[in-house]
Design a protein around this motif. Structure first.
Motif, short mmCIF file in Angstrom:
data_model
loop_
_atom_site.label_atom_id
_atom_site.label_comp_id
_atom_site.label_asym_id
_atom_site.label_seq_id
_atom_site.Cartn_x
_atom_site.Cartn_y
_atom_site.Cartn_z
N SER A 50 0.85 -1.20 0.00
CA SER A 50 0.00 0.00 0.00
C SER A 50 0.88 1.25 0.00
O SER A 50 2.08 1.18 0.32
N GLN A 51 0.30 2.40 -0.32
CA GLN A 51 1.07 3.65 -0.29
C GLN A 51 1.58 3.94 1.11
O GLN A 51 2.69 4.44 1.28
N ASP A 52 0.78 3.60 2.13
CA ASP A 52 1.25 3.78 3.51
C ASP A 52 2.48 2.92 3.80
O ASP A 52 3.44 3.38 4.41
N GLU A 53 2.43 1.66 3.34
CA GLU A 53 3.55 0.74 3.57
C GLU A 53 4.81 1.19 2.83
O GLU A 53 5.91 1.15 3.37
N LYS A 74 6.32 4.10 4.70
CA LYS A 74 7.08 3.71 5.90
C LYS A 74 8.53 3.39 5.56
O LYS A 74 9.44 3.71 6.33
N ASN A 91 4.83 10.05 4.20
CA ASN A 91 3.41 9.69 4.34
C ASN A 91 2.83 9.29 2.99
O ASN A 91 3.47 9.45 1.96
N HIS A 92 1.63 8.75 3.02
CA HIS A 92 1.07 8.20 1.78
C HIS A 92 0.81 9.26 0.72
O HIS A 92 0.87 8.98 -0.46
#
Length: 101
Positions: free
Chosen positions: A56-59, A62, A67-68
């Motif tokens: 995911s964009q969040d992952e 990280k 940030n996403h």
């Protein structure tokens, strides 16, 4: 699918290959530095990681301490550049092919 450790190693491997291709270090790609060549490598790495792993964009964020929304804008930048610059598109596709081989 990857387990956690394999995924981290795989992501680091992608960052290494992208860094090498763009002539920067993996540390620079993960850093806060905004130099054009480092930024370009970072955006390419984000795009390629997302393409290959489906994180995911969040992952993905990280991995780079972002940030996403930063990841989202990086992905858009890479996609726009790929659609207008065939050399760049070939470069990105070549990196993906090398990683998948």
């Amino acid at each position: 699918n990857f387990d956690e450790i394999d995924l981290d190693t795989f992501v680091d491997n992608i960052i290494e290959k992208v860094s090498f291709t763009f002539g920067v270090t993996p540390e620079q790609v993960k850093s806060e530095r905004r130099d054009a060549n480092i930024n370009s490598a970072r955006q390419a790495a984000m795009y390629i990681i997302r393409e290959i792993t489906g994180l995911s964009q969040d992952e993905v964020g990280k991995v780079f301490g972002r940030n996403h929304s930063t990841v989202n804008s990086s992905l858009k930048n890479v996609q726009q550049r790929m659609s207008s610059d065939s050399k760049y598109k070939n470069l990105i596709n070549e990196i993906i092919k090398n990683i998948n081989d």
